[in-house]
Design a protein around this motif. Structure first.
Motif, PDB file in Angstrom:
ATOM      1  N   ARG A 112      21.951 -87.328  59.418  1.00 37.89           N
ATOM      2  CA  ARG A 112      20.596 -86.816  59.251  1.00 37.89           C
ATOM      3  C   ARG A 112      20.377 -85.690  60.256  1.00 37.89           C
ATOM      4  NH1 ARG A 112      15.185 -90.417  58.283  1.00 37.89           N
ATOM      5  NH2 ARG A 112      13.709 -88.735  58.664  1.00 37.89           N
ATOM      6  N   LEU A 113      19.565 -84.693  59.895  1.00 36.85           N
ATOM      7  CA  LEU A 113      19.369 -83.524  60.750  1.00 36.85           C
ATOM      8  C   LEU A 113      17.908 -83.391  61.156  1.00 36.85           C
ATOM      9  CD1 LEU A 113      21.232 -80.467  59.170  1.00 36.85           C
ATOM     10  CD2 LEU A 113      21.890 -81.815  61.147  1.00 36.85           C
ATOM     11  N   TRP A 114      17.710 -82.808  62.343  1.00 36.62           N
ATOM     12  CA  TRP A 114      16.351 -82.482  62.763  1.00 36.62           C
ATOM     13  C   TRP A 114      16.278 -80.992  63.077  1.00 36.62           C
ATOM     14  CZ3 TRP A 114      18.370 -87.258  63.225  1.00 36.62           C
ATOM     15  CH2 TRP A 114      17.543 -88.331  62.838  1.00 36.62           C
ATOM     16  N   ALA A 115      15.215 -80.331  62.584  1.00 35.11           N
ATOM     17  CA  ALA A 115      15.003 -78.900  62.847  1.00 35.11           C
ATOM     18  C   ALA A 115      13.521 -78.726  63.172  1.00 35.11           C
ATOM     19  CB  ALA A 115      15.420 -78.062  61.649  1.00 35.11           C
ATOM     20  N   SER A 116      13.173 -78.967  64.433  1.00 36.26           N
ATOM     21  CA  SER A 116      11.753 -78.888  64.815  1.00 36.26           C
ATOM     22  C   SER A 116      11.218 -77.480  64.558  1.00 36.26           C
ATOM     23  CB  SER A 116      11.595 -79.247  66.302  1.00 36.26           C
ATOM     24  OG  SER A 116      12.428 -80.343  66.628  1.00 36.26           O
ATOM     25  N   LYS A 117      12.067 -76.456  64.897  1.00 32.29           N
ATOM     26  CA  LYS A 117      11.666 -75.068  64.651  1.00 32.29           C
ATOM     27  C   LYS A 117      12.088 -74.731  63.215  1.00 32.29           C
ATOM     28  CE  LYS A 117      13.132 -70.779  66.355  1.00 32.29           C
ATOM     29  NZ  LYS A 117      14.023 -70.049  67.255  1.00 32.29           N
ATOM     30  N   ARG A 118      11.106 -74.678  62.292  1.00 29.27           N
ATOM     31  CA  ARG A 118      11.455 -74.455  60.873  1.00 29.27           C
ATOM     32  C   ARG A 118      10.353 -73.680  60.180  1.00 29.27           C
ATOM     33  NH1 ARG A 118      12.040 -80.626  59.389  1.00 29.27           N
ATOM     34  NH2 ARG A 118      11.554 -80.299  57.182  1.00 29.27           N
ATOM     35  N   LEU A 119      10.693 -73.093  59.023  1.00 28.97           N
ATOM     36  CA  LEU A 119       9.675 -72.392  58.249  1.00 28.97           C
ATOM     37  C   LEU A 119       8.693 -73.420  57.680  1.00 28.97           C
ATOM     38  CD1 LEU A 119      11.734 -69.780  56.160  1.00 28.97           C
ATOM     39  CD2 LEU A 119      10.514 -69.426  58.312  1.00 28.97           C
ATOM     40  N   PRO A 120       7.419 -73.062  57.567  1.00 29.83           N
ATOM     41  CA  PRO A 120       6.465 -74.012  56.962  1.00 29.83           C
ATOM     42  C   PRO A 120       6.807 -74.314  55.498  1.00 29.83           C
ATOM     43  CG  PRO A 120       5.424 -71.869  57.418  1.00 29.83           C
ATOM     44  CD  PRO A 120       6.765 -71.848  58.067  1.00 29.83           C
ATOM     45  N   GLU A 121       7.599 -73.439  54.882  1.00 32.39           N
ATOM     46  CA  GLU A 121       7.939 -73.659  53.461  1.00 32.39           C
ATOM     47  C   GLU A 121       9.132 -74.618  53.304  1.00 32.39           C
ATOM     48  OE1 GLU A 121       7.622 -70.641  54.854  1.00 32.39           O
ATOM     49  OE2 GLU A 121       5.658 -70.050  54.020  1.00 32.39           O
TER      50      GLU A 121
END
Lengths: 89, 89, 89, 89, 89
Positions: free
Chosen positions: B9-18
């Motif tokens: 599983r991955l986490w990407a706190s900094k991400r596009l709102p889309e």
């Protein structure tokens, strides 16, 4: 489009409602030799030689009646008898 | 569609709102043996055998409520028990 | 787009109505060396060198007259004489 | 979606107006090990681990403000610290 | 998007009207090393380093003026001097 041979069938009781009821058929492609899963509207059987379409055109087939269908590979024809894989030269 | 096994599983706190909130699941495909990242609306767990759709149909699933969704791979079903990878012949 | 050589023809009497009548041509691609099936609106013959388009643009060619066409590869041109495959350097 | 690592940046002064101004980032994918070019709306730096989307969903992200955008790969997230590539088993 | 080098040019006098007049350029991709054919709106020359987009976004570029365009790969930029291929690590 791609040609291949039906090599199995899958069941996924837990599924999104946007995956229509109906057969999920495993097809071994002639080129490359991958196995992919196709939605089968034609009732194909094991060992049958089939023609498939991949990508957006597979999902568009369900329009306009069914929107947002999550299908990306569809069986579109059954090859006539005597249609073995054509080997690359 | 493609079959595979949940391997992480991955986490990407900094991400596009889309990129909608929700689980980003790493799936090792059966064919070819690549690992890709799928949006998981079904709450799958590590080791689970899953069915995925790739490309435009994955993004269309979010319509009409969410437009411009930047998802290109979606988990659409959990394979029933006893659905090991079908090996190419 | 991709280039390739016509290596055969397919018949699929049992087919979806959304696969238009017309020639289903087997084309061996120059890169990679796969054989794929294209819908042929140009009447190409065995050994002919052709240009093809793959994916959604192939299905859009049939619009607006034919909706939901399940074609994902289309012959769009016949290469002029003396157009052998360009080998990668 | 795919994961990868930022390995460089490109400049193309001579470009179509439908390629929006902004960073063109080279990303080495984890699987397969290709290097592709992504449009970067997030300001990523060299060595950063990123999540990308490929194909039509990348171009749709620019709608409705920018039509006919010629982007087919987009950085959509920066992976949290400690997200090394997941190796196929 | 992908980077590559212009390695040739093609002529297809016999072509569908939905393949717009204009240059058909052979580009050897950096990754993988395939040669594909791109529609070139920028007048690129042999040996030029270019940026290309592949798939539906290439066809959408011709809208709204030209509908049903059968292009699936488009040159969208010329890389600035000193942009050799980035080799995978």
């Amino acid at each position: 489009m791609k040609t291949g041979t039906v090599v199995g069938r899958l069941w996924a009781s837990k599924r999104l409602p946007e995956l229509p009821a109906g057969a999920l058929i495993e097809v071994q492609l002639d080129h490359p030799r991958d196995v992919i899963v196709c939605y089968d509207p034609m009732g194909c059987g094991e060992g049958e030689r089939v023609l498939i379409t991949i990508g957006a055109p597979a999902a568009w087939w369900f329009l306009p009646g069914q929107q947002r269908v999550v299908v990306d590979a569809l069986i579109i024809g059954s090859l006539d008898e005597g249609s073995p894989p054509t080997m690359p030269k």
